[in-house]
Design a protein around this motif. Structure first.
Motif, mmCIF file in Angstrom:
data_model
loop_
_atom_site.group_PDB
_atom_site.id
_atom_site.type_symbol
_atom_site.label_atom_id
_atom_site.label_comp_id
_atom_site.label_asym_id
_atom_site.label_seq_id
_atom_site.Cartn_x
_atom_site.Cartn_y
_atom_site.Cartn_z
ATOM 1 N N PHE B 11 0.836 -1.208 0.000
ATOM 2 C CA PHE B 11 0.000 0.000 0.000
ATOM 3 C C PHE B 11 0.867 1.252 0.000
ATOM 4 O O PHE B 11 0.588 2.215 -0.722
ATOM 5 C CB PHE B 11 -0.913 0.019 1.225
ATOM 6 C CG PHE B 11 -1.991 -1.016 1.195
ATOM 7 C CD1 PHE B 11 -2.317 -1.656 0.012
ATOM 8 C CD2 PHE B 11 -2.674 -1.351 2.345
ATOM 9 C CE1 PHE B 11 -3.305 -2.612 -0.008
ATOM 10 C CE2 PHE B 11 -3.671 -2.311 2.323
ATOM 11 C CZ PHE B 11 -3.973 -2.942 1.140
ATOM 12 N N ALA B 12 1.926 1.236 0.826
ATOM 13 C CA ALA B 12 2.814 2.401 0.876
ATOM 14 C C ALA B 12 3.465 2.631 -0.485
ATOM 15 O O ALA B 12 3.547 3.773 -0.972
ATOM 16 C CB ALA B 12 3.876 2.197 1.950
ATOM 17 N N LEU B 13 3.886 1.544 -1.123
ATOM 18 C CA LEU B 13 4.517 1.671 -2.436
ATOM 19 C C LEU B 13 3.526 2.226 -3.454
ATOM 20 O O LEU B 13 3.858 3.095 -4.278
ATOM 21 C CB LEU B 13 5.020 0.293 -2.872
ATOM 22 C CG LEU B 13 5.971 0.240 -4.053
ATOM 23 C CD1 LEU B 13 7.193 1.054 -3.749
ATOM 24 C CD2 LEU B 13 6.351 -1.172 -4.351
ATOM 25 N N PHE B 14 2.285 1.755 -3.381
ATOM 26 C CA PHE B 14 1.262 2.236 -4.317
ATOM 27 C C PHE B 14 0.980 3.718 -4.095
ATOM 28 O O PHE B 14 0.836 4.489 -5.059
ATOM 29 C CB PHE B 14 -0.016 1.417 -4.125
ATOM 30 C CG PHE B 14 -1.014 1.592 -5.217
ATOM 31 C CD1 PHE B 14 -0.953 0.795 -6.345
ATOM 32 C CD2 PHE B 14 -2.003 2.545 -5.135
ATOM 33 C CE1 PHE B 14 -1.857 0.959 -7.358
ATOM 34 C CE2 PHE B 14 -2.909 2.716 -6.150
ATOM 35 C CZ PHE B 14 -2.835 1.917 -7.263
ATOM 36 N N ALA B 15 0.934 4.133 -2.802
ATOM 37 C CA ALA B 15 0.654 5.549 -2.526
ATOM 38 C C ALA B 15 1.793 6.429 -3.024
ATOM 39 O O ALA B 15 1.554 7.521 -3.560
ATOM 40 C CB ALA B 15 0.441 5.739 -1.031
ATOM 41 N N ILE B 16 3.036 5.954 -2.878
ATOM 42 C CA ILE B 16 4.174 6.718 -3.403
ATOM 43 C C ILE B 16 4.049 6.844 -4.924
ATOM 44 O O ILE B 16 4.282 7.905 -5.507
ATOM 45 C CB ILE B 16 5.494 6.035 -3.009
ATOM 46 C CG1 ILE B 16 5.730 6.166 -1.524
ATOM 47 C CG2 ILE B 16 6.662 6.653 -3.742
ATOM 48 C CD1 ILE B 16 6.937 5.409 -1.045
ATOM 49 N N GLY B 17 3.631 5.745 -5.575
ATOM 50 C CA GLY B 17 3.446 5.790 -7.026
ATOM 51 C C GLY B 17 2.355 6.765 -7.438
ATOM 52 O O GLY B 17 2.501 7.489 -8.428
ATOM 53 N N VAL B 18 1.263 6.796 -6.660
ATOM 54 C CA VAL B 18 0.176 7.734 -6.983
ATOM 55 C C VAL B 18 0.650 9.169 -6.856
ATOM 56 O O VAL B 18 0.387 10.013 -7.724
ATOM 57 C CB VAL B 18 -1.042 7.479 -6.059
ATOM 58 C CG1 VAL B 18 -2.040 8.609 -6.159
ATOM 59 C CG2 VAL B 18 -1.710 6.188 -6.432
ATOM 60 N N TYR B 19 1.400 9.432 -5.762
ATOM 61 C CA TYR B 19 1.925 10.792 -5.585
ATOM 62 C C TYR B 19 2.831 11.177 -6.749
ATOM 63 O O TYR B 19 2.727 12.280 -7.292
ATOM 64 C CB TYR B 19 2.679 10.872 -4.257
ATOM 65 C CG TYR B 19 3.396 12.178 -4.071
ATOM 66 C CD1 TYR B 19 2.696 13.333 -3.787
ATOM 67 C CD2 TYR B 19 4.780 12.263 -4.217
ATOM 68 C CE1 TYR B 19 3.345 14.531 -3.642
ATOM 69 C CE2 TYR B 19 5.441 13.459 -4.064
ATOM 70 C CZ TYR B 19 4.716 14.587 -3.787
ATOM 71 O OH TYR B 19 5.355 15.777 -3.662
ATOM 72 N N GLY B 20 3.683 10.238 -7.164
ATOM 73 C CA GLY B 20 4.580 10.549 -8.269
ATOM 74 C C GLY B 20 3.831 10.770 -9.572
ATOM 75 O O GLY B 20 4.136 11.692 -10.337
ATOM 76 N N ALA B 21 2.813 9.937 -9.824
ATOM 77 C CA ALA B 21 2.058 10.074 -11.076
ATOM 78 C C ALA B 21 1.291 11.385 -11.119
ATOM 79 O O ALA B 21 1.047 11.936 -12.185
ATOM 80 C CB ALA B 21 1.105 8.900 -11.239
#
Lengths: 170, 113
Positions: B11-21
Motif C-alpha cells: 500500500f505504501a509503495l502504491f501511494a508513493i506511485g500515486v503521488y509521483g504520477a
C-alpha cells in the motif's frame, strides 16, 4: 527471525528507493533508483517463496524495461535538463490524494483482518515457487493465456516499430 | 513477516506511485511512477498466494502475466514518448494538451516553445 530481519531491511530499502525515484529531479537518477527498488522487490519475492517470479522480475524489469527507459532518456538527451516543477499547491494536492488513498486502504485492511485473522498463518512448502511447479501449471491450466500473451508481445513489437518509424515527408 | 505487513508495504509503495504520477511533469517520470504502482500490485499477488490456504501457484502465475503485459505496455509507451518528442521537442505534461483543446498554429518540429 532471520526472514523478519530480511523483510524489514528490504522494506526500508524499497521505501527509500521509491521515495528517491519520486523526488529526484534528474530522470536518469530516477531510473537508477528504480533499479534499486526492483531488486528490493525481487528480494521480497524470494522471501514470499516465489523464486522463479523473482528471477523473471529481475530479468524483465531490471534487464529489459530499465534498458528501454535509459535508452529513451539518453536518446532524447533528457539527462541534462532538470524537470520543470509543479507549483506547491499541485504537490500538496498530490500528497493529499496519495495519503488519502493510503489511509483508505489501510483502514480497509484493519477492518478485514480483524475478522479473518485466524487463518492467516498458512505458509506453503518450499517447492511451490520453483520453475518445475510453475511450468506445469503454466503449460497445463494456463496454456491459452500463455499463448495469447505471445500474440500480445507480437502486437506490441509491431506497434512500437510503427510508432517509432519516421513519418513520410518528415 | 505476516500478510498484513506485506500488504502495508504494498500500500505504501502504491501511494508513493500515486503521488509521483500526480506530481511529475515529465512524461518519462510518469511512466516510472506507473511502474512503481504495478510492482505494488505484484507484491500483493505474491503475498496473498503465500499466506492464504489453497492453490499457491496462482499468485506467481498471475504476477508473471502482469509482468508480461507491463513489458508490452512500456515498449509501446516509450515509442510513443519518442514519437512525441520528435514531433513537439517537448515532454512537459502540462504542454501536451492537444487532445483537450485544438491547436491554433501547429508547432512544427523544433519550433515549439
Amino acid at each position: 527471525m532471520m526472514s523478519s530481519i530480511l523483510f524489514y531491511g528490504l522494506s526500508t530499502l524499497l521505501f527509500a528507493a521509491a521515495l528517491l525515484v519520486i523526488l529526484s529531479r534528474n530522470p536518469i537518477h530516477s531510473a537508477l533508483w528504480l533499479v534499486t527498488a526492483f531488486f528490493a522487490v525481487a528480494g521480497h519475492y524470494v522471501l514470499l517463496n516465489a523464486q522463479f517470479l523473482a528471477a523473471v522480475h529481475v530479468i524483465v524489469y531490471a534487464g529489459a524495461i530499465m534498458v528501454l527507459f535509459l535508452f529513451t532518456i539518453m536518446l532524447l538527451n533528457l539527462n541534462k535538463e532538470t524537470e520543470p516543477q509543479h507549483s506547491l499547491l499541485v504537490k500538496l494536492a498530490g500528497l493529499v490524494a496519495g495519503g488519502m488513498l493510503l489511509v483508505v486502504m489501510v483502514g480497509a485492511l484493519r477492518r478485514s483482518s480483524a475478522e479473518t485473522a485466524s487463518d492467516l498463518a498458512t505458509v506453503h512448502s518450499g517447492t511451490v515457487g520453483l520453475v518445475e511447479t510453475l511450468g506445469k501449471v503454466l503449460f497445463r491450466d494456463f496454456l491459452l493465456p500463455f499463448e495469447l500473451s505471445s500474440i500480445l508481445f507480437l502486437a506490441a513489437l509491431v506497434g512500437a516499430v510503427v510508432l517509432g518509424k519516421k513519418e513520410l515527408g518528415e | 513477516m505476516t500478510l498484513e505487513r506485506c500488504l502495508l508495504l504494498a500500500f505504501a509503495l502504491f501511494a508513493i506511485g500515486v503521488y509521483g504520477a500526480l506530481t511529475r511533469r515529465h512524461l518519462v517520470g510518469l511512466l516510472i511512477s506507473i511502474e512503481l504502482m504495478l510492482n505494488a500490485a505484484n507484491i500483493n499477488l505474491a503475498a496473498f498466494a503465500h499466506f492464504r490456504p489453497g492453490d499457491a501457484t496462482g499468485g506467481a502465475t498471475f504476477a508473471l502475466f502482469t509482468i508480461a503485459v507491463a513489458a508490452c505496455e512500456m515498449a509501446a509507451a516509450l515509442s510513443i514518448v519518442v514519437a512525441m518528442y520528435r514531433r513537439r521537442r517537448n515532454l512537459d505534461l502540462d504542454k501536451l494538451r492537444s487532445l483537450r483543446e485544438p491547436i491554433e498554429a501547429e508547432p512544427g518540429a523544433g519550433k515549439a516553445p
